[in-house]
Design a protein around this motif. Sequence first.
Motif, PDB file in Angstrom:
ATOM      1  N   LEU A   1       9.302   6.165  -8.954  1.00 17.90           N
ATOM      2  CA  LEU A   1       7.881   6.285  -8.646  1.00 17.90           C
ATOM      3  C   LEU A   1       7.333   4.974  -8.102  1.00 17.90           C
ATOM      4  CD1 LEU A   1       5.083   7.626  -8.718  1.00 17.90           C
ATOM      5  CD2 LEU A   1       4.938   7.014 -11.150  1.00 17.90           C
ATOM      6  N   VAL A   2       7.641   3.859  -8.752  1.00 12.65           N
ATOM      7  CA  VAL A   2       7.129   2.560  -8.318  1.00 12.65           C
ATOM      8  C   VAL A   2       7.648   2.223  -6.922  1.00 12.65           C
ATOM      9  CG1 VAL A   2       7.264   0.068  -8.761  1.00 12.65           C
ATOM     10  CG2 VAL A   2       6.669   1.635 -10.613  1.00 12.65           C
ATOM     11  N   ASN A   3       8.910   2.491  -6.671  1.00 12.88           N
ATOM     12  CA  ASN A   3       9.452   2.228  -5.337  1.00 12.88           C
ATOM     13  C   ASN A   3       8.746   3.072  -4.271  1.00 12.88           C
ATOM     14  OD1 ASN A   3      11.275   0.329  -6.260  1.00 12.88           O
ATOM     15  ND2 ASN A   3      12.978   1.777  -6.423  1.00 12.88           N
ATOM     16  N   GLN A   4       8.416   4.313  -4.625  1.00 12.00           N
ATOM     17  CA  GLN A   4       7.696   5.171  -3.689  1.00 12.00           C
ATOM     18  C   GLN A   4       6.290   4.639  -3.438  1.00 12.00           C
ATOM     19  OE1 GLN A   4       7.609   7.117  -1.145  1.00 12.00           O
ATOM     20  NE2 GLN A   4       8.235   9.090  -2.016  1.00 12.00           N
ATOM     21  N   VAL A   5       5.632   4.173  -4.503  1.00  6.56           N
ATOM     22  CA  VAL A   5       4.289   3.605  -4.350  1.00  6.56           C
ATOM     23  C   VAL A   5       4.337   2.372  -3.455  1.00  6.56           C
ATOM     24  CG1 VAL A   5       2.447   2.378  -5.585  1.00  6.56           C
ATOM     25  CG2 VAL A   5       3.314   4.546  -6.472  1.00  6.56           C
ATOM     26  N   PHE A   6       5.303   1.505  -3.667  1.00  2.00           N
ATOM     27  CA  PHE A   6       5.431   0.315  -2.818  1.00  2.00           C
ATOM     28  C   PHE A   6       5.623   0.725  -1.354  1.00  2.00           C
ATOM     29  CE2 PHE A   6       7.175  -2.669  -6.371  1.00  2.00           C
ATOM     30  CZ  PHE A   6       5.914  -2.689  -6.950  1.00  2.00           C
ATOM     31  N   ARG A   7       6.417   1.782  -1.140  1.00  2.00           N
ATOM     32  CA  ARG A   7       6.630   2.284   0.227  1.00  2.00           C
ATOM     33  C   ARG A   7       5.312   2.800   0.806  1.00  2.00           C
ATOM     34  NH1 ARG A   7       7.821   7.486   1.978  1.00  2.00           N
ATOM     35  NH2 ARG A   7       8.673   7.587   4.102  1.00  2.00           N
ATOM     36  N   TYR A   8       4.542   3.531   0.005  1.00  2.00           N
ATOM     37  CA  TYR A   8       3.253   4.031   0.482  1.00  2.00           C
ATOM     38  C   TYR A   8       2.308   2.870   0.837  1.00  2.00           C
ATOM     39  CZ  TYR A   8       4.181   8.885  -1.042  1.00  2.00           C
ATOM     40  OH  TYR A   8       4.674  10.160  -1.189  1.00  2.00           O
ATOM     41  N   ILE A   9       2.323   1.825   0.015  1.00  3.23           N
ATOM     42  CA  ILE A   9       1.475   0.664   0.323  1.00  3.23           C
ATOM     43  C   ILE A   9       1.939   0.016   1.626  1.00  3.23           C
ATOM     44  CG2 ILE A   9       0.769  -1.632  -0.468  1.00  3.23           C
ATOM     45  CD1 ILE A   9       0.923  -0.513  -3.359  1.00  3.23           C
ATOM     46  N   GLY A  10       3.239  -0.044   1.812  1.00  3.76           N
ATOM     47  CA  GLY A  10       3.774  -0.556   3.065  1.00  3.76           C
ATOM     48  C   GLY A  10       3.338   0.274   4.260  1.00  3.76           C
ATOM     49  N   ILE A  11       3.352   1.602   4.115  1.00  2.00           N
ATOM     50  CA  ILE A  11       2.921   2.484   5.205  1.00  2.00           C
ATOM     51  C   ILE A  11       1.459   2.202   5.566  1.00  2.00           C
ATOM     52  CG2 ILE A  11       2.413   4.885   5.823  1.00  2.00           C
ATOM     53  CD1 ILE A  11       4.851   5.690   4.095  1.00  2.00           C
ATOM     54  N   GLY A  12       0.615   2.074   4.561  1.00  2.91           N
ATOM     55  CA  GLY A  12      -0.794   1.785   4.829  1.00  2.91           C
ATOM     56  C   GLY A  12      -0.979   0.452   5.520  1.00  2.91           C
ATOM     57  N   CYS A  13      -0.210  -0.554   5.093  1.00  2.28           N
ATOM     58  CA  CYS A  13      -0.319  -1.873   5.722  1.00  2.28           C
ATOM     59  C   CYS A  13       0.144  -1.830   7.177  1.00  2.28           C
ATOM     60  CB  CYS A  13       0.496  -2.897   4.932  1.00  2.28           C
ATOM     61  SG  CYS A  13      -0.258  -3.376   3.367  1.00  2.28           S
ATOM     62  N   VAL A  14       1.221  -1.102   7.450  1.00  4.89           N
ATOM     63  CA  VAL A  14       1.681  -0.970   8.836  1.00  4.89           C
ATOM     64  C   VAL A  14       0.605  -0.282   9.682  1.00  4.89           C
ATOM     65  CG1 VAL A  14       3.304   0.288  10.316  1.00  4.89           C
ATOM     66  CG2 VAL A  14       4.155  -1.090   8.412  1.00  4.89           C
ATOM     67  N   THR A  15      -0.032   0.737   9.137  1.00  6.81           N
ATOM     68  CA  THR A  15      -1.105   1.418   9.861  1.00  6.81           C
ATOM     69  C   THR A  15      -2.228   0.447  10.209  1.00  6.81           C
ATOM     70  OG1 THR A  15      -0.591   3.489   8.725  1.00  6.81           O
ATOM     71  CG2 THR A  15      -2.753   3.333   9.755  1.00  6.81           C
ATOM     72  N   LEU A  16      -2.611  -0.392   9.265  1.00 11.36           N
ATOM     73  CA  LEU A  16      -3.678  -1.359   9.512  1.00 11.36           C
ATOM     74  C   LEU A  16      -3.235  -2.432  10.505  1.00 11.36           C
ATOM     75  CD1 LEU A  16      -4.981  -1.639   5.858  1.00 11.36           C
ATOM     76  CD2 LEU A  16      -6.324  -0.886   7.827  1.00 11.36           C
ATOM     77  N   ILE A  17      -2.004  -2.880  10.382  1.00 13.52           N
ATOM     78  CA  ILE A  17      -1.493  -3.898  11.311  1.00 13.52           C
ATOM     79  C   ILE A  17      -1.422  -3.338  12.729  1.00 13.52           C
ATOM     80  CG2 ILE A  17       0.580  -5.219  11.914  1.00 13.52           C
ATOM     81  CD1 ILE A  17       0.970  -5.561   8.813  1.00 13.52           C
ATOM     82  N   ASN A  18      -0.919  -2.112  12.862  1.00 12.40           N
ATOM     83  CA  ASN A  18      -0.847  -1.499  14.190  1.00 12.40           C
ATOM     84  C   ASN A  18      -2.232  -1.266  14.792  1.00 12.40           C
ATOM     85  OD1 ASN A  18       1.934  -1.419  13.976  1.00 12.40           O
ATOM     86  ND2 ASN A  18       2.048   0.778  13.567  1.00 12.40           N
ATOM     87  N   THR A  19      -3.216  -0.990  13.934  1.00 11.29           N
ATOM     88  CA  THR A  19      -4.569  -0.675  14.406  1.00 11.29           C
ATOM     89  C   THR A  19      -5.390  -1.920  14.722  1.00 11.29           C
ATOM     90  OG1 THR A  19      -4.555   1.330  13.047  1.00 11.29           O
ATOM     91  CG2 THR A  19      -6.695   0.570  13.829  1.00 11.29           C
ATOM     92  N   LEU A  20      -5.284  -2.937  13.862  1.00 15.63           N
ATOM     93  CA  LEU A  20      -6.210  -4.077  13.939  1.00 15.63           C
ATOM     94  C   LEU A  20      -5.571  -5.388  14.384  1.00 15.63           C
ATOM     95  CD1 LEU A  20      -8.084  -3.278  10.615  1.00 15.63           C
ATOM     96  CD2 LEU A  20      -8.987  -2.976  12.928  1.00 15.63           C
ATOM     97  N   ASP A  21      -4.243  -5.466  14.390  1.00 15.18           N
ATOM     98  CA  ASP A  21      -3.528  -6.668  14.819  1.00 15.18           C
ATOM     99  C   ASP A  21      -4.008  -7.924  14.082  1.00 15.18           C
ATOM    100  OD1 ASP A  21      -1.699  -8.162  16.317  1.00 15.18           O
ATOM    101  OD2 ASP A  21      -3.098  -8.468  17.972  1.00 15.18           O
ATOM    102  N   PRO A  22      -4.051  -7.894  12.736  1.00 10.34           N
ATOM    103  CA  PRO A  22      -4.510  -9.075  12.008  1.00 10.34           C
ATOM    104  C   PRO A  22      -3.437 -10.155  11.963  1.00 10.34           C
ATOM    105  CG  PRO A  22      -3.737  -7.447  10.463  1.00 10.34           C
ATOM    106  CD  PRO A  22      -3.643  -6.808  11.836  1.00 10.34           C
ATOM    107  N   GLU A  23      -3.871 -11.384  11.707  1.00 10.63           N
ATOM    108  CA  GLU A  23      -2.904 -12.468  11.514  1.00 10.63           C
ATOM    109  C   GLU A  23      -2.459 -12.560  10.055  1.00 10.63           C
ATOM    110  OE1 GLU A  23      -4.923 -16.561  11.542  1.00 10.63           O
ATOM    111  OE2 GLU A  23      -6.495 -15.260  12.367  1.00 10.63           O
TER     112      GLU A  23
END
Length: 309
Positions: free
Chosen positions: A227-249
């Motif tokens: 479960l924890v590994n899946q949650v970490f993966r989900y957090i990673g997915i959200g971060c990739v979405t934000l990085i792809n959308t907003l191009d933050p440093e």
Amino acid sequence: MTLSYAVGIDIGGTKTAIGFVDDGGEVLAKTTLPTDRTVPPSAMVDRIAAAVKQLAADAGVAESAARGIGIGAPGPINTRLGQIVKPPNLPEWWGFPVVESLKRHYGHLPIFFENDATAAALAEKWLGAARDAEDFVYITISTGIGAGIYSGGRLITGATGNAGDVGHFVIDPAAGTCVCGQQGCWEWIASGTAIARQAGELLGRPVSSREVFELSFSGQDDRMKELVNQVFRYIGIGCVTLINTLDPELVVIGGGVSQVGAALFEAVTDYVATYALNPSGRNTPIVPAALRQDAGLIGAAALVHVTYR
């Protein structure tokens, strides 16, 4: 005390934090009140105002030294109207004009009002992990998931103050119905509340997210580890979405779940390094928030201090 200060008010579903913060970010005095949902919001605002006056008296701080009041509150809000619109954990406050209500007591002071995650992002820019960044996203992962967006050297708040409500990105439509009605929202599957809910279903008993992490990291329960590994993966997915959308440093992660530490940040960094679209995006630093204790207060006060810098 002649030092000027801002009044920070951080309204939450269970408690409201109130404090005086100077222009260097030091909390001069603070208190908390239970957010009493059995009384009208206007009565709660009366209690907040009384607590501000009492805090000033107890701390020997002149009320006349206040530069302004900053309010952070859970969204959805409407900063144009000064309203708390429809936060799921404060249904009694839906449609409440919090700024106008507080002006009954402090009409002589400027009052600033933002989503609590937006305020926290400003605090991280002012004093925390994002001091040197002009483009970053602050994500809070706790009871829910929200974000503050700082881009091109300024806060991005949207038309009504609700930019950054990223907890309702759809991440996994097969993961069930979120409280908002959509299927598989990020908050529904990766917040602290979500971790505890999913673990409780697996274990057949109530469990805290803290216990879930303990069971996972100790190797006592393979289901919790999965479960924890899946949650970490989900957090990673959200971060990739934000990085792809907003191009933050920079991406800054705060909130209770972030305090699990290195395991989370290593997993998310690895996911981003693999799946962010832009090669430079794959190198985006994923770092913990610097402001944990009193972050809500400092964020609310930052709305005043940063405006007048």
